[in-house]
Motif scaffolding. Sequence first.
Motif: not given
Length: 527
Positions: A299-311
């Motif tokens: 989130e701090l690096m600005g990833l898209a919400p779907r990428e954050v959830r996958a992470l």
Amino acid sequence: MHPTARDLGEGLPRRVEVLAGLSVAIDLGLGQPAEHMLRSAILACRLADRLGLTRDQRATTYYTSLVMWIGCHADSQEYARWFGDDIAVRRAAYLVDWTGLPFLRFLLGNVARGEPVAQRLLTTAALLRDARGQLGALMHSHCLSAAALAHHLGLPAEVEQAVTYTFERFDGTGLPQGCQGAAIPIEMRIAQLADTAEVHHRLHGVGAAVAMARRRRGGHFDPDVVDALLTSPAEVFADVPDSDAWKAAIAAAPDAEVRLDPAGLDLLVCAIGDFADLKCPFTLGHSRAVATLGAAAGELMGLAPREVRALRRAGHLHDIGRLGVSNQVWSTPSRLTSSEWERVRMHPYLTDRVLSRINGLEQERTYARAHHEHLDGTGYPVGMSGAALGPGERILAAAVAYRSGLEPRPYREALDAEQAARRLRDRSAAGHLDPECVDAVLAAAGQPAPRVARDDALTPREREVLGYVARGLTNRQIAEKLVLSEKTVRNHVERTYAKIGATNRVGASLYALGHGLVATGVGGATA
């Protein structure tokens, strides 16, 4: 921003697919090839149909067969203490009937396997002083662990109950309770035969599997279940269409069409991560912490919400491949041999294999399999370099490295936050980790920890003791850490177990994990 189809649950895996992936991870720890438990579930359903079980009983039989050995992995540390290589002894145990002189010879041949002769002699002497009592305690712990984990995974109560009978025998000579005949649920009686028969059939053919079932009829196995096999063995062991056990097992599931929504998937992958972390006491809570830290850094690096959830999901799942490496290796306090190190290097690949058949987790799989890769190509298992590593892979690698530093290992004590941060920056300077991702992980780790509500009436000392118990320390070791008598520690443990409703270490560990107590007993190290 409008929600995507994936956010709404479309394209996410079916529940049984995720549990089937978990069964492949269980295979790793049993020393069996992938899809052993899936094939066992298929055999079990065929036997259930021949025995005329109800639809509900068949459903219980399916999931009991799929996860019947789930408790063993939570007890890998104890297996390794007695047998050295916990995976090798489980693999060999399939070919031995657990009774009489053959079983005694098997035990003597496998005690402290791979250890020096002096250690083998000491361990053998300790086991022979009360072999049935020692094994009974181990199997009792397994049964309690299996039930706790089945509940944690959200499996039905009938499955939770059935898996507590895994080591019982039809003739009453099993452990830990010595249950006999119909006192063992029919679903487990079927699963026991299916599990063992699958191995004998795969290794030596139908004739060998039939001969094994006949020999153990009325002893290990229910005669009625054996007879259901003997009436049509060719049909029971018939290969599935296109030899695709995964596809056939998914189709045989009682809830084959139930697709997870995002929240349901999050809960299930979290439970699987907890399961993987129980492999070693010193990794308890690791996957949860990595998932939280990695998602916050994303989130701090600005990833898209779907990428954050996958992470976040990848953080929960990244270490499932650890189950395929013996605790004899993970618990080594000294420098690993080249052979041992090669086994360690395989565990991200094994994670990849577990996740490879689960539709809808492709991004999570990509992140998880690269959690030990380095920007300069010196990581493992593939040696990918920076050009092949996206932001998600880089963030997860940094989160794993930082969190691992805060945890104890057999060869070192846990680092404090400052030491772990310095270690992470050193790896970044060496070209292993992405500097920007390291900064994001450290920034995320600097967030204040949330306060956890306490409804268990545990005293501060009891919480501290519970933290050490969850990390696998004995009462004597806890007493030395806290400068208390062993009797005082034992009293603390008994009161703590009574307050939280736990009956063994695994139950206490799961409670500690769910209530934010894991860091209490590790020298104050926090994320």
